[in-house]
Design a protein around this motif. Sequence first.
Motif, mmCIF file in Angstrom:
data_model
loop_
_atom_site.group_PDB
_atom_site.id
_atom_site.type_symbol
_atom_site.label_atom_id
_atom_site.label_comp_id
_atom_site.label_asym_id
_atom_site.label_seq_id
_atom_site.Cartn_x
_atom_site.Cartn_y
_atom_site.Cartn_z
ATOM 1 N N UNK A 288 6.848 0.099 -1.187
ATOM 2 C CA UNK A 288 8.214 0.381 -1.044
ATOM 3 C C UNK A 288 8.381 -0.328 0.357
ATOM 4 N N UNK A 289 7.668 0.143 1.229
ATOM 5 C CA UNK A 289 7.626 -0.633 2.803
ATOM 6 C C UNK A 289 7.593 -1.953 2.787
ATOM 7 N N UNK A 290 6.516 -2.323 1.924
ATOM 8 C CA UNK A 290 6.274 -3.709 2.094
ATOM 9 C C UNK A 290 7.243 -4.613 1.319
ATOM 10 N N UNK A 519 11.466 1.601 6.973
ATOM 11 C CA UNK A 519 10.254 0.846 6.518
ATOM 12 C C UNK A 519 9.265 1.932 6.624
ATOM 13 N N UNK A 520 9.317 2.814 7.558
ATOM 14 C CA UNK A 520 8.189 3.779 7.769
ATOM 15 C C UNK A 520 8.533 5.256 7.339
ATOM 16 N N UNK A 521 9.561 5.519 6.903
ATOM 17 C CA UNK A 521 10.063 6.815 6.706
ATOM 18 C C UNK A 521 9.259 7.520 5.849
ATOM 19 N N UNK A 550 5.677 -2.094 10.984
ATOM 20 C CA UNK A 550 6.858 -1.883 11.974
ATOM 21 C C UNK A 550 6.986 -2.703 12.942
ATOM 22 N N UNK A 551 5.960 -3.336 13.510
ATOM 23 C CA UNK A 551 5.984 -4.273 14.396
ATOM 24 C C UNK A 551 6.591 -5.654 14.116
ATOM 25 N N UNK A 552 6.364 -6.099 12.630
ATOM 26 C CA UNK A 552 7.020 -7.298 12.257
ATOM 27 C C UNK A 552 8.372 -7.180 12.016
#
Length: 648
Positions: A288-290, A519-521, A550-552
């Motif tokens: 999901x995050x990706x 994105x990291x939730x 997260x950094x991207x």
Amino acid sequence: MAPTSRFLSAVLLLLLSSSIPPAVEGGFFKRKHRRQKAGTKYKDHDPVHVVVNKVGPFNNPTETYRYYSLPFCHTHADEDEHKAAVEEENIPPEDGDDALSGLTAAARRIKADRIGAERHKQRLGESIAGDRRETSPYELSYQDDIEWRLLCKTTLGAKDLTKFKEAIHNNYFFEMFVEDLPMWGYIGDFEDEDAILGEMEGSHTYIFPHLHFKIGTNNDQIVSTIVMTERDRRVDITNVHKPTTVQFSYSVEWFEEHDLPWKHRMTRYADSRFLPGSFEIHWLSIINSFVLVLLLTAFLTIILMRVLKNDFSRYMELDDESMEEEESGWKLIHGDVFRFPEFPVLFCASVGTGVQLILATFVLLGLALTGLISTTRRGSILAGLVVIYCLTCSAGSFVSSRLYFQMGGKAWVRCVLFTAALFPAPTAVVFMWVNTIALMHGSTSALPFSTIFTIAALYALIAFPLTVLGGIAAKNYASHDFNAPTRTTKVAREIPTEVPWYRSRFFQMIVSGFLPFSAIYIELHYIFASMWGHQIYTLFGILLFAFVLLIIVTSFISVALLYFQLAREDHRWWWSTFINAGMTGLFIYGYSFFYYFHRSGMSGVLQSSFYFGYMSIISFAFFLMLGSAGFHFSLLFVKHIYSRVKCD
């Protein structure tokens, strides 16, 4: 440098003074027992030691106390006391032997020579994690089953009964170890109590005085341990004003674990019934995050490329005369965009510290993935983080000093000192506060003198000298040329004040923090359950992947918002880019409130102080890391677009 030395000495004294009581209480100058080495090859009847650690409320994992803060047995009953208890308990004989002469072979080998409450030697990470390991009087020997054995028989008075009763009503658990394998269990239970009013007439409180140890072996090594309490042997301690005689006892069962090799012994803890819900594979959350990051970055890239292509075409096709008339947007501020920010020392120190924390995080996760740092050994991650932070101080100081010199700064020593103190100083303040609270409560979460001294020595002898060396290296060897593609005018251009609400600074901060946080939730919930619960987090590959995502996404969002800021002719982008990128740290801190009140059962001053205090430090670390990453990507973006167009 004298004022600096006095400042460091004062901080060192404050740190040390906040931990003196535990050193005195725990017997800092007493001889400590050596730990039993994990993976020992045993022979039949070799002694096996049970090490007790701590007790505390299950819902407050940081609020822990010494195991012997409750009146447990310090000594073991001798053989005569055991035989008398066997007759009283009417324990059936084993293998056809009579109840006294053939009770068990183990019963005749009772030595009663193990004393409880004597300190064990600990590693740095274990002390940081709040462990206070001590000896126990339990007598276990390899491959010797024990059906029932008396540990001690004692009469508990009102004071001791009150301690046990309060612990049971606060849902206390205990923790023990055999080698490095932890075991957990509850001290007791209560029945027929009202959820709101608590204890009522007819309710009962029970203590579990009997423990059953179930120990698995493979190839003469201990590979699994479980401790179970038996409700059938519970003792009613509801009336604390009536002295109650309690027989603390234990039994031991040994069994073979042929399918569990010693090196994989920690895998069973993910399925422990004591721990609330085992971890599942997080592929769904990661996918999901990706997908979110992929769509977001692709969307931003396409838009920015199309817009920039149109801008480049428009600016390069215009001649000089029409340029003076038509010039607008981000090219108009080419003479101000590289004007250096206010408070350059603080800005450079923030950027350098962020780079250092990013580097330390990648090194730590890399070592965890390669197995060089044990992810299952108690406190190893914390100890590794402290050491790696100290060793990477030179990198942070080098980056901050180089940027400061490129800005034309002269007070580089001040920049080095700011870099050295920017993250450790708030951490020390929070630590002194929570350590004081822990000392007032008598909790094992208060770090002992030796641990404080070790960490302070690491900072004074490794971190600070490396920070100074990094600044010196930047002064002597780094390039001091900023290489700006345009010249900066002497007078700053006026910034438009009327902007739509969706282009305001506040709205940009909200957007730049929310999108990366989304994105990291999902993964954040599992990390919180591991940090502030009893879960064991081992999916460091997924954690590394989530950190990279997260950094991207933070960097792409920062660049996109920077373009909109420059397009409205606002050249003050240095601090705004750093703050926008770091806003995810503020969202993480906001999520910590949601998790505390709606996803956990934590309560109390001690637990709240540790939770919100250290979460503020973690959020501050994310603010610095993501702010630094967003700034560096934004700097590359600004230099690139202004180097592509002709500017007077």
